[in-house]
Design an enzyme around this catalytic site. Structure first.
Site, PDB file in Angstrom:
ATOM      1  N   ASN A  18       0.838  -1.196   0.000  1.00 38.88           N
ATOM      2  CA  ASN A  18       0.000   0.000   0.000  1.00 38.88           C
ATOM      3  C   ASN A  18       0.877   1.252   0.000  1.00 38.88           C
ATOM      4  OD1 ASN A  18      -2.342   1.596   0.252  1.00 38.88           O
ATOM      5  ND2 ASN A  18      -3.298   0.037   1.533  1.00 38.88           N
ATOM      6  N   CYS A  19       0.243   2.360  -0.291  1.00 33.67           N
ATOM      7  CA  CYS A  19       0.917   3.664  -0.347  1.00 33.67           C
ATOM      8  C   CYS A  19       1.756   3.892   0.908  1.00 33.67           C
ATOM      9  CB  CYS A  19      -0.118   4.770  -0.471  1.00 33.67           C
ATOM     10  SG  CYS A  19       0.553   6.441  -0.313  1.00 33.67           S
ATOM     11  N   PRO A  20       2.987   4.356   0.839  1.00 34.47           N
ATOM     12  CA  PRO A  20       3.707   4.765  -0.376  1.00 34.47           C
ATOM     13  C   PRO A  20       4.689   3.711  -0.879  1.00 34.47           C
ATOM     14  CG  PRO A  20       4.861   5.593   1.529  1.00 34.47           C
ATOM     15  CD  PRO A  20       3.730   4.723   2.052  1.00 34.47           C
TER      16      PRO A  20
END
Lengths: 78, 171
Positions: free
Chosen positions: A16-18
């Site tokens: 998931n981000c980042p």
């Protein structure tokens, strides 16, 4: 499907981000100018983030596609 | 902006709970990944985020809007938002520890990096991590409490960097 042959492939699925952007950056560090990095991600946010990453770092996205919840990017190393 | 045109990002990390630890480390590491020059000034309750032994927790009692959900079980169970009254979150011993372990499990399930991983990325990508000297003195922290690769400094140190930055955030 793209007919580009990548120099290296990065599996960023499940991240998931980042992290997809971070892993892409790390992978590009180990490559040479003109090399092509293929990145596969599952984070829908990576579509906007990879584009932003490309604009800022000037590693060009040669091609991208999506399907089955996966997003594929081909980066040409600056 | 630097003389060579590199964009500069100046952040202040002033909060030390787990949820507040994410924004500065995510933004700093990602800005560095985007070839920007980054400095983060860790002050007041943000300072312990530089400790070797990270103990950051969430505090549901102080954040009544925090979604209270379980990171395991069937989908309907996971989607359910638990209405925990303040009278419970404030007095039950170990509630913060429990909520923190649930939050960490949820982050892991969703492929979110840990604070330790993001902090390591910051060090690798040469983010300038500045520990506030005054806060160290006030709360009794020593240089050896912190990870390697950080600087010590004060308001002037941060402001000199921030003065010609392109992005500046107080978190």
């Amino acid at each position: 499907m793209s007919d580009i042959t990548p120099t290296q492939e990065l599996d960023a699925r499940g991240l998931n981000c980042p992290l997809p952007v971070h892993r892409t950056k790390q992978a590009i560090k180990g490559l040479e100018s003109g090399d092509v990095l293929k990145v596969i991600a599952s984070d829908p946010g990576s579509v906007a983030d990879m584009a932003a990453f490309s604009r800022r770092t000037h590693h060009e996205i040669l091609d991208q596609s999506e399907g089955d919840g996966e997003f594929v990017f081909f980066f040409k190393v600056k | 902006m630097s003389d060579d045109g590199t964009k500069k990002v100046a952040l202040i990390a002033s909060q030390g709970t787990l949820d507040w630890a994410y924004p500065p480390f995510i933004l700093a590491s990602t800005a560095a990944a985007l070839d920007m020059e980054v400095a983060v000034f860790f002050t007041f309750y943000g300072l312990p985020l530089l400790c070797k032994d990270l103990k950051a927790k969430v505090s549901p009692h102080a954040n009544p809007a925090m979604p209270m959900k379980m990171p395991f079980g069937p989908k309907g169970f996971q989607d359910f938002q638990w209405p925990i009254p303040n009278a419970v979150s404030g007095v039950v011993p170990g509630f913060d520890t429990f909520a923190t372990s649930m939050m960490k499990k949820q982050f892991k399930n969703k492929g979110v990096a840990t604070i330790e991983e993001l902090r390591e990325a910051c060090v690798e990508l040469e983010v300038k991590l500045i520990a506030c000297q005054m806060t160290m003195d006030v709360f009794g922290f020593k240089r050896e409490d912190f990870i390697d690769g950080i600087d010590l400094g004060g308001a002037a140190t941060f402001l000199e960097f921030a003065a010609d930055s392109d992005v500046s955030l107080f978190i």
